[in-house]
Enzyme design. Sequence first.
Site, PDB file in Angstrom:
ATOM      1  N   GLY A  95       5.948  -4.162   1.080  1.00  0.00           N
ATOM      2  CA  GLY A  95       6.405  -5.485   1.493  1.00  0.00           C
ATOM      3  C   GLY A  95       5.537  -5.942   2.640  1.00  0.00           C
ATOM      4  O   GLY A  95       4.315  -5.948   2.531  1.00  0.00           O
ATOM      5  N   GLU A  96       6.168  -6.243   3.741  1.00  0.00           N
ATOM      6  CA  GLU A  96       5.426  -6.700   4.923  1.00  0.00           C
ATOM      7  C   GLU A  96       5.943  -5.903   6.122  1.00  0.00           C
ATOM      8  O   GLU A  96       7.094  -6.067   6.525  1.00  0.00           O
ATOM      9  CB  GLU A  96       5.654  -8.213   5.095  1.00  0.00           C
ATOM     10  CG  GLU A  96       4.928  -8.817   6.256  1.00  0.00           C
ATOM     11  CD  GLU A  96       3.438  -8.495   6.269  1.00  0.00           C
ATOM     12  OE1 GLU A  96       2.764  -8.671   5.241  1.00  0.00           O
ATOM     13  OE2 GLU A  96       2.947  -8.040   7.322  1.00  0.00           O
ATOM     14  N   SER A  97       5.069  -5.061   6.665  1.00  0.00           N
ATOM     15  CA  SER A  97       5.531  -4.123   7.687  1.00  0.00           C
ATOM     16  C   SER A  97       6.020  -4.822   8.956  1.00  0.00           C
ATOM     17  O   SER A  97       6.938  -4.336   9.621  1.00  0.00           O
ATOM     18  CB  SER A  97       4.426  -3.122   8.015  1.00  0.00           C
ATOM     19  OG  SER A  97       3.234  -3.774   8.385  1.00  0.00           O
ATOM     20  N   CYS A 109       2.825   1.716   0.834  1.00  0.00           N
ATOM     21  CA  CYS A 109       2.130   0.549   1.382  1.00  0.00           C
ATOM     22  C   CYS A 109       2.706   0.138   2.744  1.00  0.00           C
ATOM     23  O   CYS A 109       2.475   0.839   3.716  1.00  0.00           O
ATOM     24  CB  CYS A 109       2.146  -0.582   0.363  1.00  0.00           C
ATOM     25  SG  CYS A 109       0.826  -1.782   0.673  1.00  0.00           S
ATOM     26  N   ARG A 127      -4.025  -1.688   8.852  1.00  0.00           N
ATOM     27  CA  ARG A 127      -3.327  -2.620   7.952  1.00  0.00           C
ATOM     28  C   ARG A 127      -4.332  -3.486   7.201  1.00  0.00           C
ATOM     29  O   ARG A 127      -5.398  -3.804   7.728  1.00  0.00           O
ATOM     30  CB  ARG A 127      -2.391  -3.537   8.747  1.00  0.00           C
ATOM     31  CG  ARG A 127      -1.264  -2.807   9.447  1.00  0.00           C
ATOM     32  CD  ARG A 127      -0.359  -3.790  10.174  1.00  0.00           C
ATOM     33  NE  ARG A 127       0.133  -4.785   9.245  1.00  0.00           N
ATOM     34  CZ  ARG A 127       0.168  -6.104   9.510  1.00  0.00           C
ATOM     35  NH1 ARG A 127      -0.246  -6.570  10.654  1.00  0.00           N
ATOM     36  NH2 ARG A 127       0.634  -6.935   8.605  1.00  0.00           N
ATOM     37  N   ILE A 154      -2.117  -3.505  -3.037  1.00  0.00           N
ATOM     38  CA  ILE A 154      -1.848  -4.915  -2.746  1.00  0.00           C
ATOM     39  C   ILE A 154      -1.940  -5.127  -1.228  1.00  0.00           C
ATOM     40  O   ILE A 154      -1.066  -4.680  -0.491  1.00  0.00           O
ATOM     41  CB  ILE A 154      -0.450  -5.334  -3.253  1.00  0.00           C
ATOM     42  CG1 ILE A 154      -0.313  -5.033  -4.761  1.00  0.00           C
ATOM     43  CG2 ILE A 154      -0.189  -6.807  -2.963  1.00  0.00           C
ATOM     44  CD1 ILE A 154       1.106  -5.160  -5.290  1.00  0.00           C
ATOM     45  N   ARG A 155      -3.010  -5.771  -0.797  1.00  0.00           N
ATOM     46  CA  ARG A 155      -3.251  -5.893   0.660  1.00  0.00           C
ATOM     47  C   ARG A 155      -2.927  -4.560   1.348  1.00  0.00           C
ATOM     48  O   ARG A 155      -2.171  -4.504   2.335  1.00  0.00           O
ATOM     49  CB  ARG A 155      -2.451  -7.042   1.267  1.00  0.00           C
ATOM     50  CG  ARG A 155      -2.957  -8.417   0.835  1.00  0.00           C
ATOM     51  CD  ARG A 155      -2.174  -9.554   1.451  1.00  0.00           C
ATOM     52  NE  ARG A 155      -2.266  -9.577   2.912  1.00  0.00           N
ATOM     53  CZ  ARG A 155      -3.313 -10.014   3.588  1.00  0.00           C
ATOM     54  NH1 ARG A 155      -4.371 -10.472   2.971  1.00  0.00           N
ATOM     55  NH2 ARG A 155      -3.309 -10.011   4.904  1.00  0.00           N
ATOM     56  N   HIS A 206       1.271   1.577  -4.900  1.00  0.00           N
ATOM     57  CA  HIS A 206       2.645   1.311  -5.342  1.00  0.00           C
ATOM     58  C   HIS A 206       2.972   1.946  -6.701  1.00  0.00           C
ATOM     59  O   HIS A 206       2.976   1.242  -7.717  1.00  0.00           O
ATOM     60  CB  HIS A 206       2.843  -0.198  -5.518  1.00  0.00           C
ATOM     61  CG  HIS A 206       2.788  -1.000  -4.267  1.00  0.00           C
ATOM     62  ND1 HIS A 206       3.894  -1.292  -3.509  1.00  0.00           N
ATOM     63  CD2 HIS A 206       1.748  -1.613  -3.653  1.00  0.00           C
ATOM     64  CE1 HIS A 206       3.552  -2.036  -2.484  1.00  0.00           C
ATOM     65  NE2 HIS A 206       2.257  -2.250  -2.537  1.00  0.00           N
ATOM     66  N   GLU A 209       5.730   2.573  -7.860  1.00  0.00           N
ATOM     67  CA  GLU A 209       6.970   1.967  -8.379  1.00  0.00           C
ATOM     68  C   GLU A 209       6.688   0.767  -9.275  1.00  0.00           C
ATOM     69  O   GLU A 209       7.595   0.287  -9.958  1.00  0.00           O
ATOM     70  CB  GLU A 209       7.899   1.574  -7.210  1.00  0.00           C
ATOM     71  CG  GLU A 209       7.494   0.346  -6.395  1.00  0.00           C
ATOM     72  CD  GLU A 209       6.417   0.622  -5.345  1.00  0.00           C
ATOM     73  OE1 GLU A 209       5.805   1.708  -5.367  1.00  0.00           O
ATOM     74  OE2 GLU A 209       6.181  -0.276  -4.513  1.00  0.00           O
TER      75      GLU A 209
END
Length: 196
Positions: free
Chosen positions: A49-51, A81, A110, A139-140, A175, A177
């Site tokens: 997601g977004e840390s 991630c 990051r 992903i990023r 990822h 998942e």
Amino acid sequence: MTTPVIGVLALQGDVREHLIALAAADAVARPVRRPEELAEIDALVIPGGESTTISKLAVLFGVMDPLRERLRAGMPVYGTCAGLIMLADKILDPRSGQETFGGIDMIVRRNAFGRQNESFEAAVALKGVDGDPVEGVFIRAPWVESVGAEVEVLAEHDGHIVAVRQGNALATSFHPELTGDHRVHALFVDMVRDNA
Ligand SMILES: NC(=O)CC[C@H](N)C(=O)O
């Protein structure tokens, strides 16, 4: 141990995909976001997601400190991630106020692959997963800049560390998942069973 109960930290990120992958790997999986829910699980997954958002919401929901405590006490944890970033003892380029749970003696960068390529897939040979390489969905994605002596490197991509383990803590830049291949989650569920 009976079937392990594994929480997925449900503050932000791809929670649902982890719940599905864990169930496929024979665990009881449930979302957790409150300190009381943390007390009821055998292990935890921290999703992608977004840390920075996960960090802020962890403070807001009051799970930052309780979770740090459980990690220090050795609860098995798997971060993907943004989840890998949350497990790093140090971030190279944190946003202001960004904190981590810590638990793995590593420094992460990051969005490390982002400059060349926002998102990509690559075959990754992962120590502990037999057979074909896993499909790495990046992903990023962060990479691990350096690790301490207690950390085992499980995989690299293009000369950069993308999977690590320290004791009961597992982390990947990518990822699993999202791929329908549940071998990495099965590896984690085995870690949880071994810990019991
Ligand atoms: N797919 C992801 O989890 C991206 C991680 C994101 N770049 C971060 O810094 O948190």
